[in-house]
Design an enzyme around this catalytic site. Structure first.
Site, PDB file in Angstrom:
ATOM      1  CG  ASP A 215      -5.256   5.827   2.471  1.00  0.00           C
ATOM      2  OD1 ASP A 215      -5.262   5.452   3.668  1.00  0.00           O
ATOM      3  OD2 ASP A 215      -4.398   6.587   1.995  1.00  0.00           O
TER       4      ASP A 215
ATOM      5  CB  CYS B 274      -3.592   1.654   7.132  1.00  0.00           C
ATOM      6  SG  CYS B 274      -3.404   3.106   8.193  1.00  0.00           S
ATOM      7  NE  ARG B 275      -4.500   1.492   1.807  1.00  0.00           N
ATOM      8  CZ  ARG B 275      -4.332   2.204   0.699  1.00  0.00           C
ATOM      9  NH1 ARG B 275      -5.223   2.096  -0.271  1.00  0.00           N
ATOM     10  NH2 ARG B 275      -3.299   3.011   0.568  1.00  0.00           N
ATOM     11  CB  SER B 276       0.272  -3.499   2.781  1.00  0.00           C
ATOM     12  OG  SER B 276       1.149  -2.582   3.373  1.00  0.00           O
TER      13      SER B 276
ATOM     14  CB  CYS C  92      -0.981  -0.012   1.174  1.00  0.00           C
ATOM     15  SG  CYS C  92      -0.212  -0.003   2.805  1.00  0.00           S
TER      16      CYS C  92
ATOM     17  CG  ASN D  73       4.419  -1.546   5.129  1.00  0.00           C
ATOM     18  OD1 ASN D  73       5.528  -1.803   5.568  1.00  0.00           O
ATOM     19  ND2 ASN D  73       3.494  -2.466   5.035  1.00  0.00           N
TER      20      ASN D  73
HETATM   21  P1  4NP Z   1      -1.787   2.847   4.079  1.00  0.00           P
HETATM   22  O1  4NP Z   1      -2.411   4.209   4.663  1.00  0.00           O
HETATM   23  O2  4NP Z   1      -1.276   3.163   2.707  1.00  0.00           O
HETATM   24  O3  4NP Z   1      -2.961   1.907   4.057  1.00  0.00           O
HETATM   25  O4  4NP Z   1      -0.704   2.434   5.059  1.00  0.00           O
HETATM   26  C1  4NP Z   1      -1.675   5.392   4.745  1.00  0.00           C
HETATM   27  C2  4NP Z   1      -0.836   5.597   5.817  1.00  0.00           C
HETATM   28  C3  4NP Z   1      -0.111   6.787   5.917  1.00  0.00           C
HETATM   29  C4  4NP Z   1      -0.243   7.751   4.931  1.00  0.00           C
HETATM   30  C5  4NP Z   1      -1.068   7.535   3.849  1.00  0.00           C
HETATM   31  C6  4NP Z   1      -1.793   6.353   3.751  1.00  0.00           C
HETATM   32  N1  4NP Z   1       0.485   8.978   5.050  1.00  0.00           N
HETATM   33  O5  4NP Z   1       0.290   9.848   4.183  1.00  0.00           O
HETATM   34  O6  4NP Z   1       1.275   9.140   5.983  1.00  0.00           O
END
Ligand code: 4NP
Length: 176
Positions: free
Chosen positions: A141, A28-30, A23, A26
């Protein structure tokens, strides 16, 4: 959903199936996908047959545990997320059989990074594995969302990872 590209990953009988979830952050989702698939694999006594990891296209959170909200929602379902954030690297295309982006932006970034067309064919979006949630064509997201966003991620991943497990297990059995 069975998709054509699943016929082609270089999976071998008697070799572990190596899956990398990707994702943006890294956190939240992955890492949630990693935790969900690991728990399915454990329930099926198949841990020695799988290598499961996750990474982010971005570098904002390297070394961090998953987001505390993601960990709390996962914990309510019995999942402890202990992954430490890392950034995806072109070497990952050597190491993994299947690379699973959560959304179209992650997919674009991975395609641009793939060292060869064969490597690019390892990229299979998470939504290709959905069987229930036809309304969703990616894993949204949740970072700027509320609790529902995190619950939706886990619901989509539970469905998709179960199908991924079933499909790739069958794929390797076909190769006996
Ligand atoms: P992820 O979510 O891609 O599912 O881990 C996010 C976590 C952090 C950020 C964006 C999306 N960020 O912009 O810090």
């Amino acid at each position: 959903m069975i998709i054509d590209s699943l016929k082609y990953p270089p999976l071998r009988h008697n070799a572990p199936i190596k899956v990398l979830f990707v994702c943006l952050g890294n956190i939240c989702r992955s890492p949630a996908a990693e935790g969900v698939l690991k728990s399915i694999v454990e329930e099926n006594n198949a841990t020695e047959k799988w290598v499961i990891d996750s990474a982010g296209t971005g570098n904002y959170h390297i070394g961090d545990l998953p987001d505390s909200r993601m960990r709390a929602h996962a914990r309510r379902r019995g999942l402890e997320l202990t992954h430490r954030c890392r950034q995806v690297h072109p070497c990952d295309f050597d190491e993994f059989d299947i690379i699973v982006p959560m959304d179209a932006s992650n997919e674009r970034n991975l395609r641009a990074m793939a060292p060869s067309p064969e490597d690019e064919s390892k990229i299979i979006p998470m939504a290709k594995f959905f069987t229930l949630a036809t309304r969703h064509d990616h894993v949204p997201d949740p970072y700027y969302e509320g609790a529902e966003g995190f619950e939706l991620v886990l619901d989509l991943l539970q469905d998709g990872c179960q199908n991924l497990f079933d499909t790739l297990t069958a794929e390797t059995l076909d190769k006996v």
